[in-house]
Design a protein around this motif. Sequence first.
Motif, mmCIF file in Angstrom:
data_model
loop_
_atom_site.group_PDB
_atom_site.id
_atom_site.type_symbol
_atom_site.label_atom_id
_atom_site.label_comp_id
_atom_site.label_asym_id
_atom_site.label_seq_id
_atom_site.Cartn_x
_atom_site.Cartn_y
_atom_site.Cartn_z
ATOM 1 N N ILE A 1 45.714 1.198 -3.590
ATOM 2 C CA ILE A 1 46.930 0.390 -3.435
ATOM 3 C C ILE A 1 46.624 -0.876 -2.630
ATOM 4 C CG2 ILE A 1 49.232 0.338 -2.399
ATOM 5 C CD1 ILE A 1 49.413 3.346 -3.134
ATOM 6 N N GLU A 2 45.869 -0.734 -1.544
ATOM 7 C CA GLU A 2 45.534 -1.923 -0.753
ATOM 8 C C GLU A 2 44.698 -2.894 -1.574
ATOM 9 O OE1 GLU A 2 43.384 -3.234 3.462
ATOM 10 O OE2 GLU A 2 44.063 -1.153 3.174
ATOM 11 N N ALA A 3 43.740 -2.379 -2.326
ATOM 12 C CA ALA A 3 42.927 -3.247 -3.177
ATOM 13 C C ALA A 3 43.786 -3.977 -4.193
ATOM 14 C CB ALA A 3 41.848 -2.427 -3.886
ATOM 15 N N THR A 4 44.784 -3.281 -4.745
ATOM 16 C CA THR A 4 45.679 -3.889 -5.728
ATOM 17 C C THR A 4 46.482 -5.028 -5.110
ATOM 18 O OG1 THR A 4 45.855 -1.805 -6.949
ATOM 19 C CG2 THR A 4 47.601 -3.423 -7.306
ATOM 20 N N LEU A 5 47.032 -4.794 -3.928
ATOM 21 C CA LEU A 5 47.844 -5.825 -3.285
ATOM 22 C C LEU A 5 46.982 -7.011 -2.845
ATOM 23 C CD1 LEU A 5 50.292 -3.608 -1.190
ATOM 24 C CD2 LEU A 5 50.647 -4.626 -3.447
ATOM 25 N N ARG A 6 45.802 -6.729 -2.321
ATOM 26 C CA ARG A 6 44.907 -7.825 -1.939
ATOM 27 C C ARG A 6 44.484 -8.631 -3.167
ATOM 28 N NH1 ARG A 6 43.141 -7.825 3.232
ATOM 29 N NH2 ARG A 6 43.389 -5.917 4.475
ATOM 30 N N HIS A 7 44.220 -7.941 -4.246
ATOM 31 C CA HIS A 7 43.822 -8.616 -5.484
ATOM 32 C C HIS A 7 44.954 -9.485 -6.001
ATOM 33 C CE1 HIS A 7 42.804 -8.886 -9.838
ATOM 34 N NE2 HIS A 7 41.579 -8.964 -9.369
ATOM 35 N N SER A 8 46.185 -8.990 -5.897
ATOM 36 C CA SER A 8 47.338 -9.766 -6.335
ATOM 37 C C SER A 8 47.505 -11.037 -5.507
ATOM 38 C CB SER A 8 48.603 -8.913 -6.252
ATOM 39 O OG SER A 8 49.717 -9.593 -6.785
ATOM 40 N N ILE A 9 47.278 -10.925 -4.192
ATOM 41 C CA ILE A 9 47.340 -12.110 -3.334
ATOM 42 C C ILE A 9 46.252 -13.109 -3.728
ATOM 43 C CG2 ILE A 9 46.994 -12.945 -0.974
ATOM 44 C CD1 ILE A 9 48.240 -10.287 -0.005
ATOM 45 N N LYS A 10 45.041 -12.607 -3.912
ATOM 46 C CA LYS A 10 43.904 -13.469 -4.224
ATOM 47 C C LYS A 10 44.112 -14.214 -5.540
ATOM 48 C CE LYS A 10 39.064 -13.159 -5.655
ATOM 49 N NZ LYS A 10 37.954 -12.217 -5.972
ATOM 50 N N THR A 11 44.637 -13.535 -6.542
ATOM 51 C CA THR A 11 44.768 -14.129 -7.870
ATOM 52 C C THR A 11 46.096 -14.847 -8.073
ATOM 53 O OG1 THR A 11 45.554 -11.997 -8.734
ATOM 54 C CG2 THR A 11 43.194 -12.470 -8.933
ATOM 55 N N GLY A 12 47.002 -14.720 -7.107
ATOM 56 C CA GLY A 12 48.281 -15.405 -7.215
ATOM 57 C C GLY A 12 49.205 -14.841 -8.273
ATOM 58 N N GLN A 13 49.099 -13.535 -8.530
ATOM 59 C CA GLN A 13 49.969 -12.930 -9.529
ATOM 60 C C GLN A 13 51.422 -12.961 -9.060
ATOM 61 O OE1 GLN A 13 48.509 -9.099 -11.050
ATOM 62 N NE2 GLN A 13 46.500 -9.602 -10.232
ATOM 63 N N PRO A 14 52.363 -13.111 -9.993
ATOM 64 C CA PRO A 14 53.777 -13.179 -9.598
ATOM 65 C C PRO A 14 54.328 -11.861 -9.096
ATOM 66 C CG PRO A 14 53.556 -13.206 -11.991
ATOM 67 C CD PRO A 14 52.173 -13.364 -11.435
ATOM 68 N N LEU A 15 53.676 -10.763 -9.459
ATOM 69 C CA LEU A 15 54.145 -9.464 -8.979
ATOM 70 C C LEU A 15 52.995 -8.483 -8.948
ATOM 71 C CD1 LEU A 15 54.496 -7.141 -11.482
ATOM 72 C CD2 LEU A 15 56.189 -8.802 -12.191
ATOM 73 N N ALA A 16 53.158 -7.427 -8.172
ATOM 74 C CA ALA A 16 52.257 -6.277 -8.185
ATOM 75 C C ALA A 16 53.092 -5.074 -8.575
ATOM 76 C CB ALA A 16 51.612 -6.071 -6.820
ATOM 77 N N LEU A 17 52.687 -4.401 -9.625
ATOM 78 C CA LEU A 17 53.403 -3.232 -10.129
ATOM 79 C C LEU A 17 52.581 -1.995 -9.818
ATOM 80 C CD1 LEU A 17 55.569 -1.764 -11.762
ATOM 81 C CD2 LEU A 17 54.400 -2.503 -13.857
ATOM 82 N N ILE A 18 53.127 -1.131 -8.988
ATOM 83 C CA ILE A 18 52.462 0.109 -8.579
ATOM 84 C C ILE A 18 53.359 1.263 -8.964
ATOM 85 C CG2 ILE A 18 51.642 1.466 -6.620
ATOM 86 C CD1 ILE A 18 50.914 -1.191 -5.270
ATOM 87 N N GLU A 19 52.789 2.235 -9.666
ATOM 88 C CA GLU A 19 53.595 3.339 -10.178
ATOM 89 C C GLU A 19 53.099 4.685 -9.656
ATOM 90 O OE1 GLU A 19 55.431 3.232 -13.885
ATOM 91 O OE2 GLU A 19 54.571 1.307 -14.496
ATOM 92 N N ALA A 20 54.048 5.584 -9.504
ATOM 93 C CA ALA A 20 53.761 6.984 -9.194
ATOM 94 C C ALA A 20 54.156 7.824 -10.395
ATOM 95 C CB ALA A 20 54.541 7.438 -7.963
ATOM 96 N N THR A 21 53.414 8.868 -10.663
ATOM 97 C CA THR A 21 53.755 9.759 -11.769
ATOM 98 C C THR A 21 54.593 10.933 -11.266
ATOM 99 O OG1 THR A 21 51.749 11.099 -11.508
ATOM 100 C CG2 THR A 21 51.620 9.202 -12.976
ATOM 101 N N SER A 22 55.235 11.595 -12.210
ATOM 102 C CA SER A 22 56.129 12.695 -11.856
ATOM 103 C C SER A 22 55.387 13.871 -11.246
ATOM 104 C CB SER A 22 56.908 13.158 -13.092
ATOM 105 O OG SER A 22 56.021 13.531 -14.137
#
Length: 427
Positions: A30-51
Amino acid sequence: MQTILGMVLRHKKGEPIGVTSVCSAHPLVIEATLRHSIKTGQPLALIEATSNQVNQDGGYTGMVPVDFRDFVHAIAAKVGFPLERLVLGGDHLGPNAWTMLNSSEAMAKAEIMVADYVRAGFRKIHLDCSMSCADDPVPLPEAVIAERAARLCRAAEGAFDGGAGDAPVYVIGTEVPVPGGAAEDLEELAVTAPDAALATIDMHRGLFRESGLENAWDRVIATVVQPGVEFDHDKVVDYRPERARALSEAIETVDRLVFEAHSTDYQTPQALASLVRDHFAILKVGPGVTFALREALWALDAIEAETVAPERRARLRDVSIARMRAEPKNWRKYYHDRGDALTLQLQFSLSDRIRYYWPDPEIAAAQEQLFANLRETPPPLALVSQYLPLAYAAVRSGEQSFDPADLVMAHIAATLDAYHGACHPNG
């Protein structure tokens, strides 16, 4: 939700853009995903949990939906990721965790779960009632699947009490095989027939409207189909655009909807880009990023063996395999080999069932000790190059430090780079 709705609208107007959905409960992923989103300037970060990861009974993570929300929000605060750009999603929300019960009991629990997800702030909801319960036929008729999805949508809508701009968006349908990678060997998958995909949409649309959920139907953004991608223990079925051409063209006739592609893990960057171009505009990845996590942790274990005295070593790899053997319930129905072949599967299967075990207290303690050892005795550059060449490149460019957590996240980020390139081909 306006960001996701806007992305879908732009895609429907002809832009080859998409969104990556990272499905993991591991803090480093999750931290890698959020850091990557900041670095690449993505408009959103979508993180999902499964049932099966997160539900009112705790799932295999021990977290209920509000716990997962707080867990992700804490990581976002740590890295400075703005919450207005963070979207939480629920994947395969339905009776999957309770199929051993009769359908009435399982669906009652699924309604509670979906409502809990929405109340906790999850805003992308995948309604998946395709699995048969104890008293159901196999396979479950399409009409029953759609009726149950409408029932769960009603529960979600009833739980939402915010403004119209923040209302949940929905995904319908499911892929074959079951969530998380195939359990058996694969040869070649059948691509969903265009008529079947359209019939699924029509069936859900009709039952939503019969249930008074017209407004919710306007927020259905995608349907899950099988574009011909999958993986099992040691093989990947690659996307072949020519086989999915008719399916791709079929969704062009449907207003507001794109396809969501599951099991895109391990696809090549070129295949991911082709999927987005062909209207599989939401790319799900789960085992692919946790496999990268495991690769990095094993590499750090190898570095520890080269640099740390034997009596101080955490031996994360040995501890993890021992715990998996001691508690086989999360892999027993997937791995069937014996001896050395089973040892290989436990560690290296592409289905990555080891991901269920990272929260185990003994494994978590070993990981903490490994990181402490490598912080006390930082690895030489040559060993980082030897065992973690992708992280080595990030260190040499000044993007990452020698801290073991940074090295792991740099390795995960290489997987995320392929998804970013596919979803944002123009930068």
